[in-house]
Design an enzyme around this catalytic site. Sequence first.
Site, PDB file in Angstrom:
ATOM      1  N   ASP A 148      -8.357  93.321  67.624  1.00 58.48           N
ATOM      2  CA  ASP A 148      -9.807  93.451  67.814  1.00 58.48           C
ATOM      3  C   ASP A 148     -10.452  92.179  68.305  1.00 58.48           C
ATOM      4  O   ASP A 148     -11.488  92.205  68.956  1.00 58.48           O
ATOM      5  CB  ASP A 148     -10.450  93.751  66.457  1.00 58.48           C
ATOM      6  CG  ASP A 148     -10.643  95.215  66.253  1.00 58.48           C
ATOM      7  OD1 ASP A 148     -10.001  95.989  66.971  1.00 58.48           O
ATOM      8  OD2 ASP A 148     -11.441  95.578  65.375  1.00 58.48           O
ATOM      9  N   HIS A 206     -21.214  99.931  66.133  1.00 61.35           N
ATOM     10  CA  HIS A 206     -20.098 100.566  65.431  1.00 61.35           C
ATOM     11  C   HIS A 206     -20.520 100.655  63.970  1.00 61.35           C
ATOM     12  O   HIS A 206     -20.536  99.660  63.250  1.00 61.35           O
ATOM     13  CB  HIS A 206     -18.834  99.715  65.601  1.00 61.35           C
ATOM     14  CG  HIS A 206     -17.647 100.267  64.871  1.00 61.35           C
ATOM     15  ND1 HIS A 206     -16.512 100.708  65.525  1.00 61.35           N
ATOM     16  CD2 HIS A 206     -17.413 100.456  63.550  1.00 61.35           C
ATOM     17  CE1 HIS A 206     -15.643 101.152  64.632  1.00 61.35           C
ATOM     18  NE2 HIS A 206     -16.159 101.002  63.428  1.00 61.35           N
ATOM     19  N   GLY A 208     -19.594 102.408  60.670  1.00 61.23           N
ATOM     20  CA  GLY A 208     -18.728 103.209  59.812  1.00 61.23           C
ATOM     21  C   GLY A 208     -18.726 102.591  58.435  1.00 61.23           C
ATOM     22  O   GLY A 208     -19.719 101.990  58.016  1.00 61.23           O
ATOM     23  N   ARG A 283     -22.283 109.969  53.084  1.00 57.35           N
ATOM     24  CA  ARG A 283     -22.612 111.380  52.825  1.00 57.35           C
ATOM     25  C   ARG A 283     -22.975 111.608  51.366  1.00 57.35           C
ATOM     26  O   ARG A 283     -23.926 112.320  51.063  1.00 57.35           O
ATOM     27  CB  ARG A 283     -21.442 112.282  53.222  1.00 57.35           C
ATOM     28  CG  ARG A 283     -21.270 112.410  54.715  1.00 57.35           C
ATOM     29  CD  ARG A 283     -19.923 112.958  55.083  1.00 57.35           C
ATOM     30  NE  ARG A 283     -18.850 112.017  54.732  1.00 57.35           N
ATOM     31  CZ  ARG A 283     -17.598 112.111  55.165  1.00 57.35           C
ATOM     32  NH1 ARG A 283     -17.240 113.124  55.919  1.00 57.35           N
ATOM     33  NH2 ARG A 283     -16.697 111.225  54.823  1.00 57.35           N
ATOM     34  N   ASN A 333     -22.382 110.478  63.476  1.00 57.19           N
ATOM     35  CA  ASN A 333     -22.797 111.691  62.764  1.00 57.19           C
ATOM     36  C   ASN A 333     -24.181 111.678  62.147  1.00 57.19           C
ATOM     37  O   ASN A 333     -24.734 112.732  61.867  1.00 57.19           O
ATOM     38  CB  ASN A 333     -21.788 112.007  61.653  1.00 57.19           C
ATOM     39  CG  ASN A 333     -20.411 112.295  62.211  1.00 57.19           C
ATOM     40  OD1 ASN A 333     -20.237 113.232  62.977  1.00 57.19           O
ATOM     41  ND2 ASN A 333     -19.434 111.475  61.854  1.00 57.19           N
TER      42      ASN A 333
HETATM   43  P1  ADP Z   1     -13.958 103.167  58.582  1.00 55.62           P
HETATM   44  O1  ADP Z   1     -14.694 101.882  58.783  1.00 55.62           O
HETATM   45  O2  ADP Z   1     -13.305 103.253  57.242  1.00 55.62           O
HETATM   46  O3  ADP Z   1     -13.063 103.558  59.728  1.00 55.62           O
HETATM   47  P2  ADP Z   1     -15.510 105.541  59.408  1.00 55.62           P
HETATM   48  O4  ADP Z   1     -15.795 105.172  60.805  1.00 55.62           O
HETATM   49  O5  ADP Z   1     -14.556 106.664  59.170  1.00 55.62           O
HETATM   50  O6  ADP Z   1     -15.106 104.274  58.502  1.00 55.62           O
HETATM   51  O7  ADP Z   1     -16.905 105.911  58.734  1.00 55.62           O
HETATM   52  C1  ADP Z   1     -16.984 106.288  57.390  1.00 55.62           C
HETATM   53  C2  ADP Z   1     -18.458 106.479  57.056  1.00 55.62           C
HETATM   54  O8  ADP Z   1     -19.024 107.493  57.931  1.00 55.62           O
HETATM   55  C3  ADP Z   1     -18.653 106.945  55.632  1.00 55.62           C
HETATM   56  O9  ADP Z   1     -19.755 106.240  55.048  1.00 55.62           O
HETATM   57  C4  ADP Z   1     -19.032 108.408  55.813  1.00 55.62           C
HETATM   58  O10 ADP Z   1     -19.872 108.867  54.792  1.00 55.62           O
HETATM   59  C5  ADP Z   1     -19.791 108.366  57.127  1.00 55.62           C
HETATM   60  N1  ADP Z   1     -19.874 109.713  57.710  1.00 55.62           N
HETATM   61  C6  ADP Z   1     -18.866 110.504  58.155  1.00 55.62           C
HETATM   62  N2  ADP Z   1     -19.355 111.726  58.559  1.00 55.62           N
HETATM   63  C7  ADP Z   1     -20.706 111.678  58.350  1.00 55.62           C
HETATM   64  C8  ADP Z   1     -21.778 112.602  58.546  1.00 55.62           C
HETATM   65  N3  ADP Z   1     -21.580 113.827  59.036  1.00 55.62           N
HETATM   66  N4  ADP Z   1     -23.042 112.185  58.216  1.00 55.62           N
HETATM   67  C9  ADP Z   1     -23.264 110.953  57.700  1.00 55.62           C
HETATM   68  N5  ADP Z   1     -22.291 110.033  57.483  1.00 55.62           N
HETATM   69  C10 ADP Z   1     -21.028 110.388  57.798  1.00 55.62           C
END
Ligand code: ADP
Length: 351
Positions: A148, A206, A208, A283, A333
């Site tokens: 990264d 980004h 997540g 969520r 999302n």
């Molecule tokens: P990581 O950094 O572990 O790869 P991700 O990109 O998978 O994380 O993101 C995880 C986050 O995205 C969690 O907080 C999860 O609740 C949120 N998330 C996933 N789907 C949704 C959704 N439909 N609405 C809101 N938040 C979501």
Amino acid sequence: MKVLVINAGSSSLKYQLMDPATREVFAKGLCERIGIDGRLTHKVPAKDAKYEFEIPMPTHSEAIQAVLNALVDKDNGVIGSMQEIDAVGHRIVQGGKYFDRSVLIDDDVVAKIDELAELAPLHNKAALMGIEACREQMPGKPMVAVFDTSFFQTIPPKAYMYPLPYELYEKHAIRKYGAHGTSHRYEWMMAKEILGSRCHRLLSCHLGNGASLAAIEDGVCRDTTMGLTPLDGLMMGTRCGSIDPATVCYLQREGGYSYQEVDDMMNKQSGLLAISGISNDARDIRTRASEGDERCLLAFDMFAYKAMQQAGSMIASMAGVDTITFTAGIGENSAELRELIFDGLAHMGMI
Ligand code: ADP
């Protein structure tokens, strides 16, 4: 050619089995809630099929095992055996001073990724578990590490240097490295593909469980919110992001916490988890916030406020913005969080 691409995040593990030449994706999926309980969503695009499994995943090792089982499953799998996988690509968060490009993985590379884990405690260890599990399951298979940090090599010294004693940079290579580089690079590529010459100054978001922003001008990264480690910048699922650095000294001096306790606190017990008091999963927090839980409402507000503030800083580093992209679990999302973040920047002409 079939390449298994693995992206081991802090609480999730994404994968694709694909042909890099044709970009055909044979199967892809997501292990979620690693360390909490464990869920595998496995998709086979050619059949338009989606399979969901509840599988205990205390660590990333069990997650990789579940992925490999799904790929060779006699009913729903897409390959007859592991032999059909030609190579494996692993996303690695921290390449530090050692890696300015992707490399073939050998014992020396593994040792260096391990050494650099102190700069990315949640991620390099997770990636190493993925590498080790794949080496066990597919001995001798060529594996490539994609770092990264290499995307951020264009950030100028005024942005990557810390105003600390200069010898810390010379002796210990203390500086901003950034993280999520492969993701930000891809956001740029996709924005350019879709918008062409209309895309010039991109704010790439980004969001997540780990979260960062990047300022990208004509494909050249100008600045990013993560720093020496992926702890810096935005408030995240379990990470605090930017705080007054004196807090670290204060907690050890006055609070009686050990270095390890403070490190764990900031990486694993902070962020959305700490403020909501219930979960690092947006969520779960959304559900409780809609029921009126005040700490969950505060967690949401803080996440959006800090992202809005730092978005302003990224935009300033490019002297403007014409395109904003979102990716990762929350970014893709949660329209609600996207709106909350950019409400605060409406005065800049953003809708
Ligand atoms: P990581 O950094 O572990 O790869 P991700 O990109 O998978 O994380 O993101 C995880 C986050 O995205 C969690 O907080 C999860 O609740 C949120 N998330 C996933 N789907 C949704 C959704 N439909 N609405 C809101 N938040 C979501």
